[in-house]
Design a protein around this motif. Sequence first.
Motif, short mmCIF file in Angstrom:
data_model
loop_
_atom_site.label_atom_id
_atom_site.label_comp_id
_atom_site.label_asym_id
_atom_site.label_seq_id
_atom_site.Cartn_x
_atom_site.Cartn_y
_atom_site.Cartn_z
N SER A 5 44.79 44.12 44.66
CA SER A 5 44.30 43.71 44.94
C SER A 5 42.58 43.93 44.12
O SER A 5 41.42 43.20 44.40
N VAL A 6 42.44 45.51 43.50
CA VAL A 6 41.72 46.40 42.93
C VAL A 6 41.44 45.60 41.77
O VAL A 6 40.53 45.27 41.02
N ILE A 7 42.93 45.34 41.72
CA ILE A 7 42.93 44.78 39.94
C ILE A 7 42.60 43.26 39.76
O ILE A 7 40.99 43.02 39.61
N SER A 95 40.34 46.83 52.33
CA SER A 95 39.06 47.85 52.47
C SER A 95 38.22 48.00 51.74
O SER A 95 37.97 47.24 50.87
N ARG A 96 37.74 48.57 52.60
CA ARG A 96 35.89 48.58 51.09
C ARG A 96 36.17 49.32 50.12
O ARG A 96 35.49 49.00 49.10
N GLY A 97 36.97 50.64 50.12
CA GLY A 97 37.49 51.80 49.03
C GLY A 97 37.73 50.40 48.20
O GLY A 97 37.29 50.28 46.72
N GLU A 98 39.09 49.53 48.87
CA GLU A 98 39.05 48.24 47.84
C GLU A 98 38.37 47.35 46.35
O GLU A 98 38.39 47.66 45.57
N VAL A 99 37.11 47.19 47.41
CA VAL A 99 36.21 46.79 46.68
C VAL A 99 35.43 47.05 46.19
O VAL A 99 35.40 46.59 45.13
N LEU A 100 35.12 48.77 46.12
CA LEU A 100 34.42 49.77 45.05
C LEU A 100 34.98 49.81 44.16
O LEU A 100 34.29 49.31 43.31
N LYS A 103 35.25 46.58 41.87
CA LYS A 103 33.90 46.38 41.39
C LYS A 103 33.72 47.70 40.19
O LYS A 103 33.72 47.28 39.33
N ILE A 104 34.14 48.55 40.35
CA ILE A 104 33.86 49.72 39.39
C ILE A 104 34.33 49.84 38.18
O ILE A 104 34.38 49.72 37.03
N LEU A 105 36.36 49.18 38.54
CA LEU A 105 36.72 49.05 36.93
C LEU A 105 36.40 48.14 36.55
O LEU A 105 36.18 47.78 35.39
N GLY A 106 36.44 47.21 36.97
CA GLY A 106 36.13 45.63 36.60
C GLY A 106 34.35 45.84 35.47
O GLY A 106 34.41 45.55 34.46
N SER A 266 30.52 56.94 48.42
CA SER A 266 29.24 55.53 48.75
C SER A 266 30.42 55.11 49.43
O SER A 266 30.20 54.56 50.33
N ILE A 267 31.99 55.62 49.31
CA ILE A 267 32.99 54.81 50.00
C ILE A 267 32.95 55.44 51.62
O ILE A 267 32.83 54.06 52.47
#
Lengths: 275, 454
Positions: A5-7, A95-100, A103-106, A266-267
Amino acid sequence: MEISSVITIARQELTVAIRNKWTIIFASAFGALVLVISYFGTMTAGEIGFQGFNRTTASLLSLALYLIPLVALMMGTQSFLNEGGDEMLYSQPISRGEVLAGKILGLFAAIMVATFVGFGIGGLIIATQADAGDFIGYPVFVALSLILSLVFLSLSILVAVACGRKAKAYGVSLLVWFFFVIFYDLLVLGGSLLFNERTANQFIFVSLFGNPVDMVRVAGLLSLRGGEIFGAAGAALLKFLGGEAQGITILVISLGVWVIVPFLISIRLLRTQDI
Amino acid sequence: MIFRSRELLIFLLLAVGTVQAEVLTVGPGGAYQTISSAIAAAADGDTIRVESGSYNEELTVDKRLRLEGINMPIIIGTRKGSTVTMIAPGSVISGFRIEGCGGDLQKEDAGILLRSDGNIVENNELEDVLFGIYLYHSSNNTIRGNRVVGRKHLESGGRGAGLHLWNSSGNTLEENIISHTRDGMYIQSSPDNTIRGNRVSQLRYGLHFMNSDDNRFEDNVFHDNIAGAAIMYSQRIELRRNTFVRNRGFSSFGILFQDCRNCVTEENLILDNAVGLFLEATNDSVFRRNTVAENDVAMQIFSSSKRTVFTMNNFINNLSPLQIVGNISSSTKWDPDEGGNYWSDYDGYDMDGDGIGDVRHRIHNIFEYLEGNHPRLRIYLNSPAARSIVVTEKSFPILKGSNEFDNRPLMRPVKIATTFLPERSSGRAGWFLLAFSSMMLGVAVAVFYRGLVR
């Protein structure tokens, strides 16, 4: 944390960033500046019959120190506080961590691609025009610039999450940029005048770790030219860091800390926030 | 008869000697199996030809002889004392490979030790030696075309110099190639020598030089050493068309002058050193038509150096042009009648088109000026903060800055034919950077294409 999901989020973020006109403007502007610096840098030396690498890469490093933190902060702020988009994302079963992280990776991928235009052009010019023994310094310099963008992306989420509102976040981002790029060093320089030479040296060396821009600059010059570039202070610095290779490693690891710590804070902040 | 009888006698003796000069051959096919037995049997003026092969012996040339090696015979010493010692004047040794001298720095253990005058040492190869060629109170010799490689396995401090001159004058040192010794050439208390066309690399000091007046250095190349040339306590030294490249170490330099007077430095190339020129307590010296380029610091000048003149030099792409240590300003003259210098960072203009900038050039900015007496500030080299201080000083000159000005800066670099161009870096590194850059461009284009078009 679910990697897939992070990817997915990262890919989505990259596509959005690539389609953003500011990313394209940044890529073009950065490319043009690098073109001018590397072209004129290698040209003036050519007048005399040899062509060098020295001043050109030092100027490119300067450019990266100014622009990359600024762009990372702006892109980060814009992405985290865009209206309407992210509520959907947070409502998904991730999770919100996954979203963060996604987004950072992207965003990191977007900055990497945008700067690759400039770094590619600069590298081509230097490779064909300049005459230098150590081209290995160039990839190291590119890598350090990218690490710098990652640090400031991480800081930008912290700013965005802490501020919450877009206008405020942009203002704080600019302050963060100004603080790390210029003000911090002026403070340390002024502060160092209070001590005697030996203590002042220690004070300056320790203070390097408080500023990712300084760390990238010092690591960059160390890997491009070696510690001699700093003269007597360089010898003291290498003694402090325990040698050149170890010094660069320590600086890079500290930069890693500068990526991870703001991200973790941030998380924590985001977890308790009501979106 | 205008000859006096004594002169006539000498002439006759010499003539007879020349007629009677014999050639002694050493080697498997010769009359002698060892070189020392041939030397013992020879008379003044004889020639000893040594055939190719290995000779394990230590030679003392105590007669005026000509030693010729055919196809590089190898003389391997006993690892005690010098391998070859020349004590008779006017001898020649050429075409040998010489190895295995002793290891005592105090006893001048050298490949070839000269203790007499007027010898010729030519086209020898010296390897695994402590000192290469040692001139010990030995004058008017010619040392030409030799190659010296020091003992790489020793610490730099445990090695000797490639060419060592002590108390020796009127020598010509030409076209020798020296590497991996402690210092390339160590010259002490030896006036009036000519050092020309030598190539010195990969060692500590290319030239280590003291208390020796009136020496001339021409067309030498000092590259990839810890320091190029250290010239100390001497007068009237002339350096012409030499090259100092990539001499990089902490507080290192291309050329250092300490306590010197009336030196002339012309048409040298000083490229890519940690510090290009270093001057301390050096007075009345002239630097003319040199190119000082791509150094971390072009010049470091102690204010104890008086009345130095810089004219018609090129200062190109140095990270910092000048550091002055000591007082606020030096008494250096940057713009004598002959003309100013070219500075690649000059930002003025030339309205009347006479090739001389209309605005004077401030040689170092406020930050470089502060660095001179506060070396720790150099950690902020290339930092935005340092730049902001420089810009502030330019716009609001509250801080009192440097007084070093070139009032007649040149708009174009002076054309100087350099004798040595640093060889192009290995093609592989260039290809690597080409490939790396193309890859970055490729990735960028692919991602943008995918994001924007598809």
